[in-house]
Design an enzyme around this catalytic site. Sequence first.
Site, PDB file in Angstrom:
ATOM      1  N   LEU A 259       0.839  -1.199   0.000  1.00 55.24           N
ATOM      2  CA  LEU A 259       0.000   0.000   0.000  1.00 55.24           C
ATOM      3  C   LEU A 259       0.872   1.246   0.000  1.00 55.24           C
ATOM      4  O   LEU A 259       1.810   1.347   0.794  1.00 55.24           O
ATOM      5  CB  LEU A 259      -0.903   0.006   1.236  1.00 55.24           C
ATOM      6  CG  LEU A 259      -1.696   1.294   1.516  1.00 55.24           C
ATOM      7  CD1 LEU A 259      -2.739   1.526   0.423  1.00 55.24           C
ATOM      8  CD2 LEU A 259      -2.365   1.224   2.888  1.00 55.24           C
ATOM      9  N   SER A 260       0.573   2.200  -0.872  1.00 54.66           N
ATOM     10  CA  SER A 260       1.236   3.499  -0.886  1.00 54.66           C
ATOM     11  C   SER A 260       2.740   3.321  -1.077  1.00 54.66           C
ATOM     12  O   SER A 260       3.172   2.808  -2.111  1.00 54.66           O
ATOM     13  CB  SER A 260       0.894   4.255   0.398  1.00 54.66           C
ATOM     14  OG  SER A 260       1.255   5.613   0.316  1.00 54.66           O
TER      15      SER A 260
END
Length: 425
Positions: A259-260
């Site tokens: 994520l991210s």
Amino acid sequence: MTAFSRIDMGEVTRLTRAGQLTEAMALLQGRPAPGRPRSATGPGAATGPGAARTGGGAARPWPALDMVAPSIPGGAWTAPGSAPGATGDAPSAGTAPSGRQGLSETIRSLRERFPKMGAMPGLAEGFGAGRSAPVPVPEGARFEERSYAGAAGSRTYKVYVPSGYAGQALPLVVMLHGCTQSPDDFAAGTQMNALAEEQTFLVAYPAQPASANMQRCWNWFNAGDQQREGGEPALLAGIARQVVAEFSADPARVYAAGLSAGGAAAAILAATHPDVFAAIGVHSGLACGAARDMPSAFAAMSGGGSAPARGAHAAVPTIVFHGDADRTVNPVNADHVVAQATPATALGEAVSSGAALGGRAYTRTVRSDAQGRPVVEQWVLHGAGHAWSGGSASGSYTDPSGPDASREMVRFFLAHAREAAPTQH
């Protein structure tokens, strides 16, 4: 008087929502905001390590983090207007959350924009940190901490071993958390351990320490962490190999998702270690090479960066999730990840749309090879911000209203295996 009581949080939050993060950071650190007179109450704090610099001239405005702090402990970080009981958009620029919630939201905004900023003594400790609620472990399963050390350094990680493990060669999914998160927080939010228990595969969660990045971000924007030999890719690939060796896992079915900043790190692993990872998942992340330093990282996150060269790396099957209302990592980055993962050969394309049980609408595009195998899959999450789709409120940065990204990634992963070949070291 405490440092917190001397800070005008209403003004800090107003500046943050207006995208004036350099000015907001200055006020949080006790310095006068650029263009504002110095307060007569005392000298401002010296600029801390990692304080933002955008080059000569006026500071460039950056959009604020588009996530609303949970109203109750353990609640989800949600997009404006999507929280239970929400009636519309986020508060206007002149409306400031009060107390710890306002400070927490503001510091999260600044941390996401300035990933290597130094801690603010007496102020930032404890705000925006990844959650540490215990992760449930079924009877017969294990969730244990390990460590890996190699030429590039060392990292701890946690590994989930499902109760159905009996020495067989299982697939392995390496999960890379986002900034401020931890392995336990990421496991709780993504619910990947529950899927591993259901479908019998291993999960590893490498941990980025504050000593490597103050906000525990993977350093995707450093040129030295985008190469095969040395840097974080070597560490993460080393962890994957170590888990394969310890548990006799299937080396042809090793995958990475994140994520991210973790999503960006997964994209880098596809470029640097296609001989280790059979497929990757990038959620709200960026393509390999999207940035080479901090200024270009800011540009890439805001959408102003240039698209990485297509075909510069070996294409690894890739599944991508990104909210089209993400104001932390511009959605154009999802298109860059897809372009980088698309091979030169012609692919068939199928587009569909729908809505998750939680109400989040999406558009799904699947590009398949001549044999009908999906090579690149892209999910556009309509109205979603910077959060793991379909995640649990027990973890941070989750959007429970969206399609289950974890389940869809596992489905995509298990459809791919590397061709049998000796693993390079």
